[in-house]
Scaffold this motif. Structure first.
Motif: not given
Length: 301
Positions: A101, A105, A157, A161, A187
């Protein structure tokens, strides 16, 4: 300039068709080096991106090598997250999943955008196709432009998340491949928007763009750090990994604590570094008169 950002986002999105796990089941230390994700949906778009970018760089010598270094680093990180065994390890270890992740991101998006792929890609295309792409970019810009403000980009964003790290949503992504793809795609997409906003502030003529983007970075640092803390200090496992981490000799709770630290610490350094850089740029652009603070507290004379 705006068309360039739009095309850059478009090229960076090439690998998003395969933002999911390999689905290979539990992966232990003995199997990890045999668990590469050789999925055509990953490899073909990445190879196409490499080829277009490299061809454009070779055709146009005015493009700086520093662009190529940034783009190559971003693509290498995507390969790390989507092709290297880290992808398959995410089925077994929450900490590996979290590291993936962070790649999608925090680290790969800004490097891809720093590569400014729009110019090389346009040069690599036939002339007629260049015109078509330019028209398409203008139309796409109308949709993307409102999303590139500091508030909008950081909220989108942050929402992605937090929503996907809710146990119900996260467990659904573990259980269903298409939900998992949607998770990783959101993501990456929101990460691209967020970092495009940050990088655009570097080149913006508006003097307040840099501190506004720095504020968005501070907001993201705070809420992502809070989420990382909540995950790291939770008294019991929150997600449906069960006993899978024991294949690596660690308990599910220890694996979760490591995942929280992965979200909290490396990403925190990235956000702090970018924010400090923006504020330094803002101060450097200020005129001597603007540096003066009334009252003499910080200025003599």
């Amino acid at each position: 300039m705006r068309i360039g950002y739009t095309l850059g986002l478009g090229l960076a999105l090439l690998p998003t068709a395969a933002l999911g796990h390999a689905g290979a089941g539990w992966i232990g230390p003995n199997e990890v080096w045999h668990a590469w994700t050789l999925d055509p949906l990953v490899l073909v778009p990445m190879a196409l991106g490499w080829w277009l970018y490299g061809r454009g760089m070779a055709r146009e010598p005015r493009f700086r090598d520093s662009r190529a270094v940034a783009f190559a680093a971003g693509m290498a990180l995507l390969a790390l997250g989507l092709v290297w065994p880290l992808d398959a390890m995410g089925e077994t270890l929450f900490s590996a999943h979290m590291a993936q992740h962070m790649v999608l991101t925090v680290f790969a998006p800004p490097l891809l955008l720093l590569g400014r792929p729009a110019g090389p890609v346009l040069v690599a295309l036939p002339i007629r196709l260049r015109r078509t792409m330019a028209i398409a970019a203008r139309k796409l810009r109308r949709w993307i432009e409102p999303l590139l403000g500091p508030t909008t980009a950081s909220l989108l964003h942050g929402a992605a998340v937090w929503a996907w790290h809710a146990p119900v949503a996260f467990d659904a992504a573990l259980a269903d491949e298409w939900v998992h793809r949607a998770e990783h795609a959101s993501f990456f997409l929101t990460g691209l928007l967020f970092w495009a906003m940050v990088l655009r502030a570097v080149r913006a003529r508006d003097r307040m763009a840099a501190p506004a983007a720095a504020g968005a970075l501070l907001f993201t640092l705070m809420h992502s750090g809070l989420l990382g803390c909540l995950i790291a200090f939770a008294p019991e496992p929150l997600y449906a990994y069960g006993i899978r981490p024991t294949a690596w000799g660690i308990s599910p709770l220890t694996d979760q604590q490591l995942a929280g630290l992965v979200m909290w610490v490396p990403a925190g350094f990235a956000y702090i570094g970018a924010g400090v850089g923006l504020l330094a740029l803002w101060l450097n652009r200020m005129t001597p008169a603007e540096h003066h603070v009334p009252g003499g507290a910080f200025h003599k004379g």
